[in-house]
Design a protein around this motif. Structure first.
Motif, PDB file in Angstrom:
ATOM      1  N   GLN A 126      -2.992  -0.322  16.708  1.00 55.16           N
ATOM      2  CA  GLN A 126      -3.126  -0.053  15.424  1.00 55.16           C
ATOM      3  C   GLN A 126      -2.593  -1.214  14.468  1.00 55.16           C
ATOM      4  OE1 GLN A 126      -1.482   4.010  14.300  1.00 55.16           O
ATOM      5  NE2 GLN A 126       0.076   2.769  13.139  1.00 55.16           N
ATOM      6  N   ILE A 127      -3.243  -1.312  13.266  1.00 56.45           N
ATOM      7  CA  ILE A 127      -2.919  -2.274  12.240  1.00 56.45           C
ATOM      8  C   ILE A 127      -2.312  -1.594  11.147  1.00 56.45           C
ATOM      9  CG2 ILE A 127      -3.479  -3.996  10.591  1.00 56.45           C
ATOM     10  CD1 ILE A 127      -3.617  -4.824  13.539  1.00 56.45           C
ATOM     11  N   THR A 128      -1.169  -1.655  10.677  1.00 56.50           N
ATOM     12  CA  THR A 128      -0.540  -0.749   9.716  1.00 56.50           C
ATOM     13  C   THR A 128      -0.057  -1.632   8.372  1.00 56.50           C
ATOM     14  OG1 THR A 128       0.603   0.730  11.228  1.00 56.50           O
ATOM     15  CG2 THR A 128       1.714   0.468   9.326  1.00 56.50           C
ATOM     16  N   PHE A 129      -0.434  -1.204   7.285  1.00 55.70           N
ATOM     17  CA  PHE A 129      -0.250  -1.928   6.089  1.00 55.70           C
ATOM     18  C   PHE A 129       1.106  -1.172   5.386  1.00 55.70           C
ATOM     19  CE2 PHE A 129      -0.305  -1.619   1.447  1.00 55.70           C
ATOM     20  CZ  PHE A 129      -0.162  -2.899   1.056  1.00 55.70           C
ATOM     21  N   SER A 130       2.266  -1.593   5.148  1.00 57.92           N
ATOM     22  CA  SER A 130       3.447  -0.936   4.540  1.00 57.92           C
ATOM     23  C   SER A 130       3.615  -1.763   3.357  1.00 57.92           C
ATOM     24  CB  SER A 130       4.600  -1.256   5.387  1.00 57.92           C
ATOM     25  OG  SER A 130       4.567  -0.497   6.756  1.00 57.92           O
ATOM     26  N   ALA A 131       3.194  -0.958   2.389  1.00 61.02           N
ATOM     27  CA  ALA A 131       3.236  -1.451   0.750  1.00 61.02           C
ATOM     28  C   ALA A 131       4.562  -2.228   0.499  1.00 61.02           C
ATOM     29  CB  ALA A 131       3.157  -0.255  -0.112  1.00 61.02           C
ATOM     30  N   LEU A 132       5.779  -1.970   0.888  1.00 63.23           N
ATOM     31  CA  LEU A 132       6.946  -2.514   0.504  1.00 63.23           C
ATOM     32  C   LEU A 132       7.619  -3.224   1.596  1.00 63.23           C
ATOM     33  CD1 LEU A 132       8.445   0.776  -1.642  1.00 63.23           C
ATOM     34  CD2 LEU A 132       7.086  -1.421  -2.388  1.00 63.23           C
ATOM     35  N   LYS A 151      10.644   3.681  -0.779  1.00 59.77           N
ATOM     36  CA  LYS A 151       9.535   4.248  -0.437  1.00 59.77           C
ATOM     37  C   LYS A 151       9.011   5.487  -1.220  1.00 59.77           C
ATOM     38  CE  LYS A 151       9.298   2.502   4.522  1.00 59.77           C
ATOM     39  NZ  LYS A 151       9.249   3.012   5.848  1.00 59.77           N
ATOM     40  N   HIS A 152       9.922   6.199  -1.300  1.00 62.14           N
ATOM     41  CA  HIS A 152       9.513   7.690  -1.601  1.00 62.14           C
ATOM     42  C   HIS A 152       9.169   7.479  -3.233  1.00 62.14           C
ATOM     43  CE1 HIS A 152      12.083  10.184   1.614  1.00 62.14           C
ATOM     44  NE2 HIS A 152      10.495   9.723   1.939  1.00 62.14           N
ATOM     45  N   ALA A 153      10.022   6.506  -3.898  1.00 62.74           N
ATOM     46  CA  ALA A 153       9.690   6.415  -5.342  1.00 62.74           C
ATOM     47  C   ALA A 153       8.301   5.832  -5.539  1.00 62.74           C
ATOM     48  CB  ALA A 153      10.729   5.782  -5.883  1.00 62.74           C
ATOM     49  N   SER A 182       4.885   7.313   3.766  1.00 61.90           N
ATOM     50  CA  SER A 182       4.899   7.559   2.424  1.00 61.90           C
ATOM     51  C   SER A 182       4.322   6.024   1.574  1.00 61.90           C
ATOM     52  CB  SER A 182       6.325   7.525   1.990  1.00 61.90           C
ATOM     53  OG  SER A 182       7.210   6.753   2.527  1.00 61.90           O
ATOM     54  N   THR A 183       4.287   4.897   2.598  1.00 61.08           N
ATOM     55  CA  THR A 183       3.728   3.803   1.707  1.00 61.08           C
ATOM     56  C   THR A 183       2.855   2.969   2.751  1.00 61.08           C
ATOM     57  OG1 THR A 183       5.516   2.323   2.806  1.00 61.08           O
ATOM     58  CG2 THR A 183       5.963   3.251   0.601  1.00 61.08           C
TER      59      THR A 183
END
Length: 272
Positions: A134-140, A149-151, A180-181
């Motif tokens: 799996q490739i995962t992008f985590s925005a933060l 993350k939640h904000a 969440s991100t």
């Protein structure tokens, strides 16, 4: 709504379902989950790597070898499957991406994030992670604080925009919203529904004997394939909701003639 009175196994998402994102399960959740495991087989299927399962759910988890043999772990959205055998977690399969699939996924995620203004300049750790299958992008970034993350995207609009950019450019791969991100990319058809099909095969159960609990059941979320294949699903918003659901299930399993205590989403279909 389905009352699923014949439940014989329960499946959970991990991040924001059993525990806050990238955080350890609360002791009350661990205790409730161990109690459930004494009653029925339990599976955890989530986008994180196995090491994340260890840090969030397994470290400090108290259960006998017999109970752990009923715990089925499916990291990276079911692209990997681990069972407790000979006192250790043993890999059953891994549906790894090819080098070409990884390279295309990584470049498309970065291109889309930059074009949409979602490439965070001060991220907490890597923005894109190669998890093998799996490739995962985590925005933060992978280590971003839970509150940040939640904000970041409370209505999910940013993730939907990135998904809409990436998915049509990678038609041969599976693109789903993760935590969440995050956005997760796996091989086509290798998603949580694939993992669930492997689980029911191992347990010798039918889909209508499973209950799924998760927080990403919208059409672009990585929990959606489980719901779409016909598994009775309970949508929750955080681990507190999951804890209440598990405690209610434990009480019901001790008195199955009582009314089923949870409200499930209406399945889209029932596969034979």
């Amino acid at each position: 709504m389905s009352t699923t009175a014949n439940i014989r196994a329960v499946v959970f998402d991990l991040d924001d379902t059993l525990a806050p994102s990238k955080s350890t399960m609360d002791p009350a959740m661990s205790a409730a989950l161990a109690k459930l495991l004494d009653r029925v087989p339990v599976s955890i299927i989530s986008g994180g790597r196995f090491e994340q399962f260890e840090s969030q759910a397994l470290n400090g988890f108290q259960a006998s070898d017999d109970a752990l043999s009923r715990l089925h772990l499916m990291p990276t959205c079911g692209t990997r499957y681990y069972l407790w055998q000979n006192s250790s977690w043993t890999l059953q399969y891994a549906e790894d991406l090819t080098d070409d699939e990884k390279a295309r996924a990584i470049s498309t995620l970065e291109e889309g994030a930059r074009e949409l203004g979602l490439w965070h300049p001060g991220a907490w750790g890597d923005l894109i992670e190669d998890r093998g299958s799996q490739i995962t992008f985590s925005a933060l970034g992978q280590q971003a604080p839970v509150a940040e993350k939640h904000a970041w995207d409370p209505d999910g609009e940013k993730k939907r925009a990135l998904w809409a950019y990436v998915a049509p450019r990678l038609p041969d791969l599976e693109v789903r919203g993760g935590g969440s991100t995050s956005i997760d990319i796996t091989r086509k058809g290798i998603d949580k529904a694939y993992g669930i099909s492997k689980l029911v095969e191992k347990l010798g159960l039918n889909l209508d004997e499973l209950l799924f609990i998760g927080d990403r059941l919208d059409p672009t979320g990585n929990d959606y394939p489980v719901y779409a294949m016909g598994v009775a699903s309970v949508a929750i918003h955080d681990w507190h909701g999951t804890l209440a659901a598990v405690e209610a299930l434990n009480d019901w399993l001790d008195a199955p003639d009582a009314a089923f205590p949870l409200t499930t989403m209406e399945p889209l279909q029932r596969n034979p």
